[in-house]
Design an enzyme around this catalytic site. Sequence first.
Site, PDB file in Angstrom:
ATOM      1  CG  ASP A  26       1.247  -9.902  -4.892  1.00 42.04           C
ATOM      2  OD1 ASP A  26       1.817 -11.048  -4.456  1.00 42.04           O
ATOM      3  OD2 ASP A  26       0.456  -9.807  -5.454  1.00 42.04           O
ATOM      4  CG  ASP A  28       0.335 -13.587 -11.320  1.00 43.23           C
ATOM      5  OD1 ASP A  28       0.190 -12.439 -12.028  1.00 43.23           O
ATOM      6  OD2 ASP A  28       0.145 -14.608 -11.444  1.00 43.23           O
TER       7      ASP A  28
END
Lengths: 306, 306
Positions: A26, A28
């Site tokens: 992932d 952010d």
Amino acid sequence: MPKKCEHLNKEIFNCLMKSINTILLDCDGVLYRGNCMVPGVDAVLNKLKSMGKRLFYVTNNSSKTRIQFSKKLASFGFPVCENNVISSSYSTAMYLRSKLNLNKDHVFCIGSDNLVTELKQACLKVVTPEIPEGVGGVEKALNYKLHPDVACVLIANDENLTYLKVAEGMRYLLSKDHECIFVATNSDSSYPVGVDILLPGAGSCVKMLETAVGRNVDVTCGKPNVTMLKAVQDEFEIESDKTLMVGDRLDTDIEFASHCSLRSLLVLTGCANSGDVTRIQNGDVPDTSVPNYYTESLADLAKYLV
Amino acid sequence: MPKKCEHLNKEIFNCLMKSINTILLDCDGVLYRGNCMVPGVDAVLNKLKSMGKRLFYVTNNSSKTRIQFSKKLASFGFPVCENNVISSSYSTAMYLRSKLNLNKDHVFCIGSDNLVTELKQACLKVVTPEIPEGVGGVEKALNYKLHPDVACVLIANDENLTYLKVAEGMRYLLSKDHECIFVATNSDSSYPVGVDILLPGAGSCVKMLETAVGRNVDVTCGKPNVTMLKAVQDEFEIESDKTLMVGDRLDTDIEFASHCSLRSLLVLTGCANSGDVTRIQNGDVPDTSVPNYYTESLADLAKYLV
């Protein structure tokens, strides 16, 4: 007995490295926050890459093209090319390629220009809402001539969303002449920008259209849905049992790993914090939200990579 | 044993007329459809009025002022003045008058210009979203300076709704400096225009904002909620046990009557049809959606009024 998660240590890490060849990251909250890299992550990613691990950057954000994403990631010094980016735009495009008749079916798309670009690059035919000058113009919605070949209504986060766009999507979904599949890129209700401001996310736009038509989307392509992985799994030859998902959110990243039978590592540099770890260990979260391992930051891996 | 409803006849009607002094009339689907009056309704309303019954026109539509509504109703020849119109805009204004500090508190209002007019006529202080030219302009949402005295976020149907307006509403609701009550005029998910076109309703706009902030509205002022009546009941001296509600929708009008302990008459000139009556008599709808009486059209009352 509720599932528990283990704090990462050298022994676990060594074991993990032997059994995986692929890491889904992932972005952010794991690699950066806004425009600030999580310190030390660049060195870790480059080391993992040099050890032969395949890295994919997995994001629900549909507002950038994969090329734009890879440029942002490269600017931090991460090892990346366009093909390592799996965005919800891309998984949506791949999903729709598998479902639609590419010679005929058109996608009515409410979303960013970059989402439209991604769809077109995947050879999908796209119809976009007629945006009137300024806002308003309900008569235009009433007089809007429906495209006869629209077979899908796709909705994503759209910072230019208007009432009229939703009204147009509604007309396709309620039209007796169109049997449309109803698809969302992702269902994040909001997303953070700047220091402490939240903006509406795709999930909010989706809910408006779902409520208007009295029907839920048929498919959501972003995390935590398996579609996010299934749509690209063959292309990238991702083997679930040899893949680790790294994320900062229990309800998207860790659920996603659970749904896709991936092992998962939670980091605490984004949404989740030590309080969440306590909740996990106390059995206060659903099993599907429990990661296999957790560590404070992805940069901690440097300790084990020497 | 499920509640049943009776077909209206002369005996029931005479009995009813003796026990009521007030009739609340839903408008679209009962009195007219679009711009066409339900034939014969004008004569019935004028006769009821001449018999001394008080008539109120009760609508969830917040896009017209009460004056505009009364003009539309008068154009069909109905006995009406502005004060006989109870719109969701008006009930919202009355509700907010009772809840807010009129010297200080401001209402951040996402809705039609006419809703804003209605609020201001009730001496409420109103802040409207900053609409950028055209659409977009997320930076504006980020730089938007919150009004320090906003104490309520109100959302209604807004044909000029934009992403940015929702983002602004979201900032007030999530701001630590504002303890806002969160109010909706009504929750209709869609509404019909023209022959067979549905447009998004207030409920769709509400859902977008509710999803974005992860919180439901505190109060909805339109039918079927009791707030619709409670906010104006004292002003109009409406006695529940002497009032009949006439409507065409089970989930708004008839539920509303049930929640407010009014007697109810269903007509089949709008949403509900004979199939719904069968469902009612078979016990297939919740008790709160079962009207006391039904008749094909409000114009049928002419037979009993001779």
